[in-house]
Design an enzyme around this catalytic site. Structure first.
Site, PDB file in Angstrom:
ATOM      1  N   LYS A  42     -56.966  51.996  38.925  1.00 49.85           N
ATOM      2  CA  LYS A  42     -56.903  51.065  38.639  1.00 49.85           C
ATOM      3  C   LYS A  42     -55.421  50.408  38.487  1.00 49.85           C
ATOM      4  CE  LYS A  42     -57.508  50.802  33.313  1.00 49.85           C
ATOM      5  NZ  LYS A  42     -58.144  50.940  32.143  1.00 49.85           N
ATOM      6  N   SER A  72     -61.420  48.258  29.329  1.00 52.35           N
ATOM      7  CA  SER A  72     -61.083  47.254  29.646  1.00 52.35           C
ATOM      8  C   SER A  72     -60.486  48.158  31.199  1.00 52.35           C
ATOM      9  CB  SER A  72     -59.257  48.151  29.816  1.00 52.35           C
ATOM     10  OG  SER A  72     -58.687  49.133  29.860  1.00 52.35           O
ATOM     11  N   SER A 129     -62.794  52.092  27.709  1.00 52.96           N
ATOM     12  CA  SER A 129     -62.969  51.641  28.090  1.00 52.96           C
ATOM     13  C   SER A 129     -63.009  52.664  29.919  1.00 52.96           C
ATOM     14  CB  SER A 129     -61.063  51.620  28.865  1.00 52.96           C
ATOM     15  OG  SER A 129     -60.873  50.146  27.428  1.00 52.96           O
TER      16      SER A 129
END
Lengths: 506, 95
Positions: free
Chosen positions: A78, A171, A195
């Site tokens: 990420k 997210s 998330s």
């Protein structure tokens, strides 16, 4: 071997150690899959040279019998994790051009164990969002086609503005999309209000947010420091357990990181859950709840009961206050954390006539609409005259929320089963454009876990009537991730292995 | 509680984010939507409840008071938008 990307992380690990496959072959297969899937926008940066170098080094170590726990296994990272010399912007324009001169502890531990980095994954800007639509690099598409869509329709939408395609959640949308589309074996993700868990539920993957303090936050771009935790998204419960073992562990560089040995989480898979006491909280049964979600939840209860668990009704009376309190605490911490983006030391800089104008213009140009909104809310609730009414009150409510969980755990409950999301994935461009709160409601089942610092695991539990993945959430006692893996594995086995979508995208 | 346009401008100033005249009414609506969402918390009885300071009870660790890094000016300045010698450059602050 046919397509090596079809192997799970555990299967690939075993194939590498047995020399049925080399890390170089596996890595090349993933780099090819990533290239064909660029339309999904899951990766914002690909690092093929680094990946191939790491794969060759892994093959050499395997040859010498020195393989680490993740030796030669390609994963995605990420964009929130600092990776030395590689683009790290938490998908914000304000960090334009930032390449850290250091490595985050979590990724350093993954490389220590032999993992191979494929690239950086898309996400909501600063992890603020539930659909991966707030990224500076544009939305991510889920590899799951909307109901009744043909592959050609999907490809046409990818080539256009992606509207109508499904969001992968957020997210950690890039992480979830990439794992579900088999563009990596597993991915790092992070969870401040849901998330990791909401995108896992939307994409038929498994995600775990461990206990606060289980993973080091050093080198993770901060959103809300008292809520942020690292965790993996993987194709199944076992793979998530393998990833978490490498990601977790004490780090003196993060003063909130817990100092205790990391158990072998994989050993918890397949353990009997007979006699485990599972709480079903009545407050999670919301008015107007989606009947499909309610049915799935009941199904989950039956699976655990059939495996020998004792099911008990429990009450967590302050549940309904968690989401509003979160939308005070998280923006407050964000407004403080994001004060560092001022155009002076790194990232974007918009020239100004004086220092104040430089700050104001840089931040106006660098932050997207959702980030600006949250920084402003946070600034307001911390400002003189409002601090006690909003921030201190929210922190008191947080104490009440945590106390609810402590009470049921003290009564002998081992874990809690809840829905993961209020619905299956929705379409890109469908939610939150008129009212930001509409998007916030996605986190209604996940946010309590962050407020109380507890571990939460989401595993795929089935498909909606329209054929979209749905997940269930298990909440555990502090630092008892092992129980969640045992229970998650039972749920996964009862549900049957989820078949991930076939590559329609290219 | 709700905010008016003057308060929106004040918050933007405190947050050091430039906002245009056209953005202010829009932000006013969005911020008020969020404030009305959190308003219900005002009715919760929090008498005698301690605000949370640490979600997992843990003693703040101390480390030995020794120098652990330094002499890395080039790394510190590596991402600076504007730097000269060993300094970050900013517009003149003191006349």
């Amino acid at each position: 071997m046919t397509d090596p990307t079809a192997l799970t992380l555990a299967e690939a690990r075993d194939a590498l150690v047995a020399r049925k496959l080399s890390s170089l072959e596996l890595t090349q297969a993933y780099l090819g899959a990533m290239e064909r899937a660029r339309g999904l926008n899951a990766y914002i940066v690909e690092t093929p040279d680094q990946a191939l170098d790491m794969a060759r080094a892994s093959d050499a170590r395997i040859g010498k019998g020195e393989a680490g726990a993740l030796e030669g296994l390609p994963i995605g990272v990420k964009d929130l994790y600092a990776t030395k010399g590689v683009h790290t912007q938490a998908c914000s324009h304000v960090l334009d051009g930032f390449k850290p001169t250091y490595e985050s502890t979590v990724t350093a531990q993954l490389w220590r164990d032999g993992a191979v980095m494929l690239g950086k994954l898309n996400m909501d800007e600063f992890a603020m969002g539930s659909s991966n639509e707030t990224s500076y690099y544009g939305p991510v598409a889920s590899p799951w086609l909307p109901p009744n869509w043909s592959a050609a329709q999907g490809r046409a939408a990818l080539a256009a503005d992606k509207r109508g395609l499904l969001v992968p959640g957020g997210s950690s949308g890039g992480s979830a999309s990439a794992v579900s589309a088999r563009l990596c074996l597993a991915a790092t993700a992070s969870d401040t209000g849901g998330s990791i868990r909401q995108p896992a539920a939307f994409t038929g993957t498994c995600g775990i947010k461990p206990t606060y303090g289980r993973c080091s936050r050093y080198g993770m771009v901060a959103f809300a420091s008292s809520l942020d935790q690292a965790g993996p998204i993987a194709r199944n419960v076992r793979d998530a357990a393998i990833m978490l073992r490498s990601m977790a562990g004490h780090d003196p560089k993060d003063s909130t990181c817990y100092d205790a040995p990391v158990p072998d989480y994989e050993a918890a898979i397949g353990r009997s859950i007979k006699g485990f006491k599972i709480g079903v909280p009545r407050e999670y049964r919301l008015d107007g709840m989606n009947p499909e979600i309610e049915k799935l939840w009941g199904q989950g209860v039956e699976w655990l009961r059939a495996a020998g668990a004792d099911i008990v009704d429990i009450s967590l009376p302050n549940t309904r206050h968690a989401l509003p309190a979160y939308y005070i605490v998280a923006p407050a911490e964000a407004s403080s954390n994001l004060a560092r983006y001022d155009g002076v030391r790194y990232g974007l800089r918009e020239p100004g006539n004086d220092i104040a104008e430089l700050y104001e213009k840089t931040r106006a140009a660098g932050f997207g609409a959702e980030v600006r909104r949250r920084v402003m809310i946070g600034t307001y609730v911390l400002s003189a005259g409002y601090y006690d009414a909003y921030y201190v009150r929210a922190q008191k409510i947080r104490t009440l929320i945590k106390r609810d969980f402590e009470t049921v755990f003290a009564d002998g409950v081992d874990a809690i089963l809840t829905p993961a999301t209020p619905s299956a994935a929705f379409g890109i461009g469908e939610k939150g454009s008129a009212d930001p709160v509409e998007m916030y409601l996605n986190d209604v089942f996940t946010v309590t876990v962050n407020m109380a610092g507890l571990p939460g695991l989401v595993a795929p539990a089935g498909l909606s009537a329209e054929g979209l993945p749905l997940g269930l959430q298990l909440i555990g006692r502090p630092f008892d991730e092992g129980t969640l893996f045992s229970l998650g594995a039972v749920m996964e086995q009862s549900a049957g292995r989820m078949s991930l979508p076939q590559p329609w995208w290219g | 509680m709700s905010v008016d346009q003057a308060t929106v401008r004040r918050i933007a100033y405190l947050a050091r984010i430039a906002v245009t005249d056209e953005e202010v009414p829009h932000l006013e609506g969005e911020i008020n939507a969020i404030l009305s969402f959190v308003e219900a918390l005002g009715a919760v009885d929090v008498a005698g409840v301690e605000p949370m300071t640490s979600v997992i009870p843990m003693k703040l660790p101390l480390r030995a008071d020794v120098v652990t890094d330094g002499e890395i000016e080039s790394l510190v300045l590596a991402n600076a938008p504007l730097a000269e010698d060993d300094f970050f450059l900013v517009p003149k602050v003191i006349e």
